[in-house]
Structures are given as structure tokens and as C-alpha cells.
Design an enzyme around this catalytic site. Sequence first.
Site: not given
Ligand code: ATP
Length: 763
Positions: A120-121, A164, A166, A582, A676
Site C-alpha cells: 500500500g505504502s 512487512s 507478512d 568464532q 555461539q
Molecule cells: P502493511 O503491509 O503493513 O499493511 P501497507 O504499506 O500495505 O503496509 P497500507 O495501510 O495499505 O499499509 O498503506 C499505508 C499508507 O500508505 C496508507 O495509510 C496511505 O497513506 C498510503 N497508501 C496506501 N495505498 C495508497 C494509494 N493507493 N494511494 C495513495 N496512498 C496510499
Amino acid sequence: MENAKKELTLQPGKKRRIGVMTSGGDAPGMNGAVRAVVRMSIARGCESYAICEGYEGLVKGGDLIKQMFWEDVRGWISEGGTLIGTARCAEFRERPGRLKGAKNLILKGIDALIICGGDGSLTGADIFRTEWPGLLKELVDTGELTAEQIESHKHLNIVGLVGSIDNDMSMTDATIGAYSSLTRICQAVDFIDSTAFSHSRAFVIEVMGRHCGWLALMASISTGADFVFIPEKPPSEGWHDEMCEIVAEHRRLGKRKTIVIVAEGAIDRELNKITPGMVKDLLANRLGLDTRITTLGHVQRGGSACAYDRMLSTLQGVKAVEAVLAATPETPSYVISIIENKITKKPLMEAVKLTQAVATAIAAKDFDKAISLRDAEFLEYFNCYRTTTMTAKPCLRLPENKRMRIAIVHIGAPAGGMNSATRAAAAYCLTRGHRPFAIHNGFPGLCRHHADSISSVRELSWIEVDGWVSKGGSEIGTNRTLPSEDIGKTAWCFEHYKFDALFVIGGFEAFTSVSELRKARDKYPAFRIPMVVLPATVSNNVPGTEFSIGSDTCLNALIDYCDAIRQSASASRRRVFVVETQGGRSGYVATIAGLSIGAFAVYTPEEGINIGMLARDIDRIRESFANDHGQGRAGKLILRNERASKTYTTEIIANMIREEAKGRFESRFAIPGHVQQGGSPSPMDRVRAVRLAVKCMQFLEQEGQMETAVIGIKGSKVVFSPMEEVERDETDWAERRPKLEFWMGLRDVADTLSGRFRPVPVT
Ligand code: ATP
């Protein structure tokens, strides 16, 4: 607005400013990445800025975007979570939020962003980059910024680091935080194991992973769970029967405990959720097992990063800065990934798209596609898990004439993962119909055949090896003696036991043993069988591979030790600890541990130690303490490999430092010794042991196989290298290590990040 304009920013000829941010869920290792980005940016002549609280900080700006200096990130490598904060920011998902973000960056003169977060980020970051020219135009059109302000920031560079727990990103084998989380899970399951055993209970354990089963699968392999449920590979329609059959079979074989691991996002083939409650009811009602549920929850995110995540985050942070500096307006955004042992960069959006395609494939019930979109390694691990747990499946048996008597032997010092490899090999053999024989106590054990009434060659049963998965040391016993001590008797025993293949697990002596057996083939026909070496040694000095099982366990034991020492060093003012590691004649363990704890200096046998080096280092320590505004509260560590020098012993170095410090700082030494070798093997050693052992078995059972080989990870590949070639081309026999050691290139990185070398700006 006037004030904002006054903050103006980067003038031509000024230093480049690189921003670093952590976003999404926190993950162990994020701090290591920030530390590496900050220090490497400074070392490369740039300025570094932290954008605190993820995209929230970008949108709000002001004090949330702050310049970072060398000392600001001191000690961060050992801290869990993220010290610059993370948040989910709804505002950044919309253009107006991103417009604010763009303005804030321009005001600070930043046009390169390194973001550590999930898909997402990283998607958000790429959208930001794509929109950047339009955002700047709008800011100028509306008078928020002047044309002059945007002039030198026409392009935004984005580099992603996947943080992450995951491990859900495609195009990389591991994400920052995944192995730390796996470590927590395995510790918890190991604890549960003993109570399950005591009461002969069943436990259903839920682990994180809404869309990705990596944690669940790897935890199952590492702990020898009886069954696993993951989203990418839902069980077949009759899974209720299948699970009960497998559990019942394991019980029939004598197992006293049952562990079933369920990923948070586990589903069946119709996309219905499979809950821990459903599994518990089945085990209790159908099999009559006293069953409990444990949900591990946020414990899985916690704690300090494991050795692998420290190394990964550090090296990826360094690579990200390099990628920023090499970027042109035309280059795509990159994500830094790792394939086996090679850190590399991949197009960010391609990786994100592939990752998102997994969820789409699952929603469309196309599970073959879903698992194929994960890394090749994932499917391989899944198959390994199945073949080592499904002993009762007749369809997996080979025809009688293809079944072999396979000898398994441990050679050299014990190393974490030796037992896991033996267990996996034996379980694989039993699934396929081979007969696994353990040679107890190495080649001397084999040759004692006549002297003892109890044979030291014993056939392994499934129940005997089942509990070995989490055991350190060597259950079958190990010995350093080479077969050349009594080659004739060894050949006689091979013939006597009718071995069809040999699986050798161990370090340099294991490699040497197979070399001797190979060379003796002309004289002794008994040795004309396929043989394979699985490198297992804390020293990681076996030619033919960049990774030996056991070395990760050792690194983890060492960094735990060093973290504790550092705490003590920091509590007493201005103290330097010299720690002896070691590693034999290989500086691998010292170097990687040094990189993972941020040691000030590392002394290796490859480089040796001389008086000039010590004098320079002592000067640098003196200088560093003198400039330390934290009143010398940061303890410093120096790691010295046990064989780095005959003259400059660990104690002598500590004494020299004390003498030269003239009372301005203190010095002590510490020798962790056999600590170790580690207690329980690390999850990485366990899973790699299983995967590589299964590959070794498949190698041995290949039609017409007569080869002697060593299995290894080389760069981005797992390969079997013929012994003859490795002996001739890759082995430094005198120094008992590979001629080329891949990690030598990491020494400069370690020295740069620790401040041992003064940052030299590169323009
Ligand atoms: P995790 O794997 O821990 O969920 P992630 O990066 O996928 O991490 P998200 O909650 O999806 O987590 O995204 C974190 C932040 O990134 C969101 O709160 C938002 O600010 C930004 N973000 C995510 N998707 C988008 C998008 N499509 N456009 C713009 N900003 C985004």
C-alpha cells in the site's frame, strides 16, 4: 505562506537531500533501514531527512520532517518497531493530501524519498511520483510556490524497501521483518510444544497473514506442525478427512502432541473462512483430542530484529541510497529486493502489481496461479512441507527398484539445523520408500562396527526423528575425523551396509571427507555411489556455497550477546568492548555480526591486524568519544575473529586500548565461546535445512546419478556444484575456506556505517 516561501530550500550547488520514511504496519528491521539510509546518505555527501509518522508527516510537514545527523541513529539497529513512527494516512490517498506533501518536500528541498513499507505504502509512493510534475505545476499556478522554488526539483525519485512481517511482496524472497516475526512465532510454538507434549494435547495456533501464508507455512516447517492452512493453497475439498487422517497417522506412529497452524486469512476452495475454532472442533470431536487454541496476535510484531533482518535492512538501505543517486528522470521507481543471497533492485510497480495479482487470483479461486505468483521458493517450501509430513501417502512412494538405502552422517562441530536437515531427509526417505540409515558419531562410529556389539549404523524411524526439528547440536553425534583415518574399513562398512547413497552434513571436514571418498573411488567400488554435502557450520567457510546452515543461529546468538554487552558498555560511561568471535579462518561471522550490531571495527583473519590499524582505530575512538554529546554513553564494540592475529589477542587489544585511552575511556574484553553454536536453531536455519535436505535427497535419487556434489546458495541460485570442480577451483585448502568470499565486499559498508572510516563525500 510568506513564511513558507522563506524556508526556501535547496540552492544550486547545495547538498542533495534524501528523505526516509516508514509507513504501514511496523516491522522489526525498519530502524536498521533508516539508520543505513541516514548514514549512507551522509557518507555520500547528501543530507538526510526523516519524514516522521509515515505519510501523515509528509502531509503535515513542519517539524515532522526533520534533518537527521550521524549520531541521531546511534544504536537504532538493535531497536524494534520504528523510531520515526508510522501511521495510516487517509489524506494521502487523495490528491489534495499529496499536493500538501509535495509542497512540504519542496520547502525542505527534498526530491528523493526512500520509503520502507508494505505494498500500500509503495503504491502510494509511485502514484506520488507519477503525479509529481502535475502537483508542482498546480502549486505554482495557485501561487503556493514560486517557479524558482520548484526549479531544481522537477523530478521525484522514489525507492521502496519492503518492510512487512507478512513477507507478502512478490519479486523478493524476504521482506524486512518477516524472519524476526517468524522467530517470535517459533519461540512461542516451541514453548507450546512442551506443554502439548506433557498433556498429549492438540494446539491450534493462529498466526498473522491475512493474504499471505508465508509465516504460517514457514512456522509449520520450522516447528514440525502436523497440518497448515494458508490462503494461497487452500486444502482440497475433503480437507476435514485429510487433516484428521494425517493427525491420526502421526498419533499412530507415536506422536504425543499435535500442532496445527492456521494463517489469519485461511480459506477453503470456496473461499469460506477456515477458523481455528473449526479446526479445534474437528480435532476434539472426531479424534477425541484435548485441543486448545492459541492466537499469537501482536507479539508477532514485537522485539528486536533478528540477525538476518538487521543485515537485510542495512544492506537494502545502502542499496536504496545508491539507487537514488544513480536514478535519472527516465528510470522507473525501484523496490530493493533479495533473491536467495543477492540484493538487487526491481521495478516497483511490477512487484506491486504481481503482489496484488495474488489477491485477485485467490478471489477468482485460481489457486495455482496464486501460489505461482509468489516466489518459486514458496511453492518449493510448500512441497517440502508436504513430503516431510505425509508419510502415509502411498501415491508418493517410488517403485521397489528405485528405492535406496541412504546413509546420513554428521561431520565436524555441531551447527544449528543439522538435526532439522536429518529429520527432513529421513521423513522424505520414508515418504518415498527409501530406507534412511544414521551413521552415529561420524566415520569413527562407522568403523567401530566390529568392536561394539551395538551397531552405530541404525535405521531411522519417523517418530525417532520427528522431535528433532527444534533441537540444537547433533542427535546422531558428530565427529571431525576424516575417512582417510581408515579408508579400507570405511569402504568395507559401506559395502557391508549396502549403502546406495551418502548424505553428509557438516562443515569443512564434511567437504574434505567427501573429497577423500571421491578420490578413493578408483580403488574402492563401495564409494561409487552418489554423495552430497550439505554445508552446516557456524563458520560458513565451506566452498561451493555462500551460506552454511548453522551460521544464522550463530549470528543470532552472537548479536544477543553483543546487545547485552553493549547495554553494559553504555551504562558505564565511555567503554569499549572487544568481543572474540568464532569462525575459524573465515571472518564471515565476525563481519556479519559486526554489520548487524553496528560494531565500530571488525578484525578478520583475511585482513589480519597490524599496529597501524590499531593506532588508527584507537585515534578514531578517541575522536568519537571527544565529539560525543551524549557524554560517552554509547558503548563501542569491536569484534575480533579468534584467528585474526597470533600476536594481537583479544585481551592484548583491550589492554592496548585502555593504555592508549589515558583514562579518557575504558576497555574490556569478552569471549562468548561455544555460546555461539546457539541453543535451538534459528528458524532460518531450520527452514533452509529442510529445503536443502529435501533437494539433496532428490539429487541422490536422480536416475543414474553417480556424482559427488556440494549443495549451495550462490548469488540468486541454489546449485549443486560437482565436488571435483569446487575442490580444484573454489577451495583455499591451506586456509580452509573458499577462495572467494562473497561477504568481503560488505566490510567497507560496515566500516562506513559504523563511522570507522570518516564519511567521504562522493559527488
Ligand atoms: P502493511 O503491509 O503493513 O499493511 P501497507 O504499506 O500495505 O503496509 P497500507 O495501510 O495499505 O499499509 O498503506 C499505508 C499508507 O500508505 C496508507 O495509510 C496511505 O497513506 C498510503 N497508501 C496506501 N495505498 C495508497 C494509494 N493507493 N494511494 C495513495 N496512498 C496510499
